[in-house]
Design a protein around this motif. Structure first.
Motif, PDB file in Angstrom:
ATOM      1  N   GLU A  39      36.679  35.899  44.263  1.00 47.51           N
ATOM      2  CA  GLU A  39      37.579  36.550  45.209  1.00 47.51           C
ATOM      3  C   GLU A  39      38.215  35.508  46.144  1.00 47.51           C
ATOM      4  O   GLU A  39      37.589  34.499  46.463  1.00 47.51           O
ATOM      5  CB  GLU A  39      36.767  37.551  46.049  1.00 47.51           C
ATOM      6  CG  GLU A  39      37.610  38.464  46.900  1.00 47.51           C
ATOM      7  CD  GLU A  39      36.777  39.455  47.727  1.00 47.51           C
ATOM      8  OE1 GLU A  39      37.286  40.520  48.045  1.00 47.51           O
ATOM      9  OE2 GLU A  39      35.616  39.132  48.053  1.00 47.51           O
ATOM     10  N   ALA A 199      45.732  35.843  49.038  1.00 48.20           N
ATOM     11  CA  ALA A 199      44.396  36.446  49.172  1.00 48.20           C
ATOM     12  C   ALA A 199      44.289  37.857  48.596  1.00 48.20           C
ATOM     13  O   ALA A 199      45.282  38.562  48.431  1.00 48.20           O
ATOM     14  CB  ALA A 199      44.006  36.488  50.649  1.00 48.20           C
ATOM     15  N   ASP A 200      43.055  38.245  48.296  1.00 49.03           N
ATOM     16  CA  ASP A 200      42.738  39.644  47.995  1.00 49.03           C
ATOM     17  C   ASP A 200      42.542  40.424  49.292  1.00 49.03           C
ATOM     18  O   ASP A 200      42.861  41.599  49.370  1.00 49.03           O
ATOM     19  CB  ASP A 200      41.424  39.730  47.200  1.00 49.03           C
ATOM     20  CG  ASP A 200      41.540  39.069  45.854  1.00 49.03           C
ATOM     21  OD1 ASP A 200      42.141  39.666  44.960  1.00 49.03           O
ATOM     22  OD2 ASP A 200      41.028  37.933  45.701  1.00 49.03           O
ATOM     23  N   ARG A 201      41.947  39.735  50.281  1.00 52.78           N
ATOM     24  CA  ARG A 201      41.705  40.353  51.596  1.00 52.78           C
ATOM     25  C   ARG A 201      41.984  39.319  52.665  1.00 52.78           C
ATOM     26  O   ARG A 201      41.712  38.132  52.455  1.00 52.78           O
ATOM     27  CB  ARG A 201      40.232  40.782  51.737  1.00 52.78           C
ATOM     28  CG  ARG A 201      39.896  42.056  51.002  1.00 52.78           C
ATOM     29  CD  ARG A 201      38.498  42.514  51.346  1.00 52.78           C
ATOM     30  NE  ARG A 201      37.470  41.662  50.765  1.00 52.78           N
ATOM     31  CZ  ARG A 201      36.363  41.284  51.401  1.00 52.78           C
ATOM     32  NH1 ARG A 201      36.140  41.644  52.649  1.00 52.78           N
ATOM     33  NH2 ARG A 201      35.476  40.538  50.785  1.00 52.78           N
ATOM     34  N   GLU A 215      43.375  44.720  53.303  1.00 56.44           N
ATOM     35  CA  GLU A 215      43.187  44.628  51.850  1.00 56.44           C
ATOM     36  C   GLU A 215      44.584  44.498  51.238  1.00 56.44           C
ATOM     37  O   GLU A 215      45.443  45.343  51.508  1.00 56.44           O
ATOM     38  CB  GLU A 215      42.531  45.926  51.376  1.00 56.44           C
ATOM     39  CG  GLU A 215      42.052  45.894  49.971  1.00 56.44           C
ATOM     40  CD  GLU A 215      40.538  45.764  49.912  1.00 56.44           C
ATOM     41  OE1 GLU A 215      40.058  45.356  48.854  1.00 56.44           O
ATOM     42  OE2 GLU A 215      39.849  46.057  50.910  1.00 56.44           O
ATOM     43  N   ILE A 216      44.836  43.463  50.485  1.00 57.04           N
ATOM     44  CA  ILE A 216      46.184  43.286  49.918  1.00 57.04           C
ATOM     45  C   ILE A 216      46.319  44.202  48.697  1.00 57.04           C
ATOM     46  O   ILE A 216      45.531  44.109  47.753  1.00 57.04           O
ATOM     47  CB  ILE A 216      46.418  41.799  49.533  1.00 57.04           C
ATOM     48  CG1 ILE A 216      46.202  40.882  50.745  1.00 57.04           C
ATOM     49  CG2 ILE A 216      47.817  41.620  48.950  1.00 57.04           C
ATOM     50  CD1 ILE A 216      47.119  41.134  51.915  1.00 57.04           C
ATOM     51  N   SER A 217      47.319  45.071  48.733  1.00 57.57           N
ATOM     52  CA  SER A 217      47.371  46.122  47.715  1.00 57.57           C
ATOM     53  C   SER A 217      47.810  45.589  46.352  1.00 57.57           C
ATOM     54  O   SER A 217      47.424  46.127  45.326  1.00 57.57           O
ATOM     55  CB  SER A 217      48.293  47.252  48.163  1.00 57.57           C
ATOM     56  OG  SER A 217      49.504  46.720  48.609  1.00 57.57           O
ATOM     57  N   ASP A 218      48.577  44.506  46.359  1.00 60.33           N
ATOM     58  CA  ASP A 218      49.068  43.978  45.085  1.00 60.33           C
ATOM     59  C   ASP A 218      48.927  42.456  45.131  1.00 60.33           C
ATOM     60  O   ASP A 218      49.910  41.737  45.265  1.00 60.33           O
ATOM     61  CB  ASP A 218      50.541  44.398  44.941  1.00 60.33           C
ATOM     62  CG  ASP A 218      51.084  44.082  43.570  1.00 60.33           C
ATOM     63  OD1 ASP A 218      50.312  43.615  42.718  1.00 60.33           O
ATOM     64  OD2 ASP A 218      52.290  44.304  43.363  1.00 60.33           O
ATOM     65  N   PRO A 219      47.668  41.962  45.068  1.00 58.44           N
ATOM     66  CA  PRO A 219      47.476  40.548  45.375  1.00 58.44           C
ATOM     67  C   PRO A 219      48.192  39.611  44.391  1.00 58.44           C
ATOM     68  O   PRO A 219      48.307  39.917  43.216  1.00 58.44           O
ATOM     69  CB  PRO A 219      45.959  40.346  45.312  1.00 58.44           C
ATOM     70  CG  PRO A 219      45.366  41.586  44.783  1.00 58.44           C
ATOM     71  CD  PRO A 219      46.414  42.637  44.743  1.00 58.44           C
ATOM     72  N   ARG A 220      48.651  38.503  44.947  1.00 60.31           N
ATOM     73  CA  ARG A 220      49.287  37.439  44.173  1.00 60.31           C
ATOM     74  C   ARG A 220      50.470  37.909  43.349  1.00 60.31           C
ATOM     75  O   ARG A 220      50.665  37.503  42.214  1.00 60.31           O
ATOM     76  CB  ARG A 220      48.253  36.706  43.304  1.00 60.31           C
ATOM     77  CG  ARG A 220      47.274  35.936  44.164  1.00 60.31           C
ATOM     78  CD  ARG A 220      46.098  35.422  43.420  1.00 60.31           C
ATOM     79  NE  ARG A 220      45.195  36.467  42.976  1.00 60.31           N
ATOM     80  CZ  ARG A 220      44.307  37.067  43.743  1.00 60.31           C
ATOM     81  NH1 ARG A 220      44.175  36.729  44.990  1.00 60.31           N
ATOM     82  NH2 ARG A 220      43.529  38.010  43.254  1.00 60.31           N
TER      83      ARG A 220
END
Ligand SMILES: Nc1ncnc2c1ncn2[C@@H]1O[C@H](COP(=O)(O)OP(=O)(O)OP(=O)(O)O)[C@@H](O)[C@H]1O
Ligand SMILES: [Mg+2]
Length: 245
Positions: A39, A199-201, A215-220
């Motif tokens: 993560e 990031a994911d979070r 919390e990133i809803s659509d990471p990367r």
């Protein structure tokens, strides 16, 4: 208390209820966070909020905190300034990341060369650090951190001193290495855009406390394809940091 796992686990690193004081000054207050295996967590906060201190505790560089620290294996660290030894070649600097394994010299050199190839610097193995550009030196620093194949990579503003274009290419490189090796990452950054992009979070630290998590809803998501959520994440984090846009 510190618990070190040697096996691959679900958690790459974790703090539980960590307090830390410098003299009369409490710099971390009941900090709990976990970086899952594979993560990417970004930690943002104002100057002096305690970001580097969190990183130092996770890295095992602090022994006077209370609470629990759990890490998988030995975490690797990279900082804003590459901190290379100027009197050692690039290859030897990278090989330094393997010191604790006491490997034969030839093995150290071949692993260092592989790590340098991973960051696109195979042809600079015999160079001296002072002959590198800032971006190249930061790649060497990343190679040195990753040569021992850590399960947790701790980055303290690693791209902060680089120009915008080099920073973007370092983001790409970090993600490529992360895809290939699957380590967990704690990335300390001042840059909310960087945090949202990688990031994911994203955790916000204020006065030594974790006060917010996005919390990133659509990471990367690929750069160049902004989404309403990206703007929303950015606005939410900037508001938490006290910046009005
Ligand atoms: N060795 C030290 N001795 C005393 N106080 C310290 C020490 N290191 C850090 N501090 C204090 O602890 C607090 C947190 O510092 P820290 O370096 O973790 O902040 P930071 O969020 O990383 O800041 P920056 O964004 O400027 O790097 C600050 O108030 C700082 O002055
Ligand atoms: Mg810092």
């Amino acid at each position: 208390m510190t618990v070190t796992y040697d096996r691959k686990t679900e958690i790459a690193g974790q703090l539980r209820h960590v307090d830390k004081w410098y003299g009369q000054h409490q710099v971390l207050q009941d900090v709990s966070l976990a970086i899952g295996s594979g993560e990417i967590i970004a930690l943002v906060g104002r100057s002096g909020s305690g970001k580097s201190t969190v990183l130092r505790v996770l890295a095992g560089l602090s022994d006077d905190h209370s609470g629990e620290r759990l890490v998988a294996g030995a975490p690797a660290l990279a900082f804003q300034e590459p901190r290379l030894f100027p009197w050692r070649t690039v290859r030897t600097n990278v090989g330094y990341g393997l010191t604790r394994f006491r490997l034969p010299r030839g093995e150290v050199a071949s692993r260092a060369d592989q790590a340098l190839a991973d960051v696109g610097l195979a042809d600079r193995a015999d160079a001296w650090p002072l002959t590198l550009s800032g971006g190249q030196a930061q790649r060497v620093s990343l190679a040195r951190a990753l040569v021992a194949e850590p399960q947790l990579l701790l980055l303290d503003e690693p791209f902060g001193a680089l120009d915008a274009l080099t920073r973007l290419s370092m983001h790409g490189l970090l993600l490529e290495l992360w895809h290939r090796h699957g380590f967990g990452v704690l990335l300390v950054t001042h840059d909310v855009n960087e945090a949202v992009a990688l990031a994911d979070r994203v955790l916000v630290l204020d006065g030594g406390r974790v006060v917010h998590q996005t919390e990133i809803s659509d990471p990367r998501r690929p750069t160049g394809s902004p989404s309403p959520q990206t703007d929303q994440h950015r606005a939410e984090l900037l508001a938490q940091l006290g910046v009005q846009i």
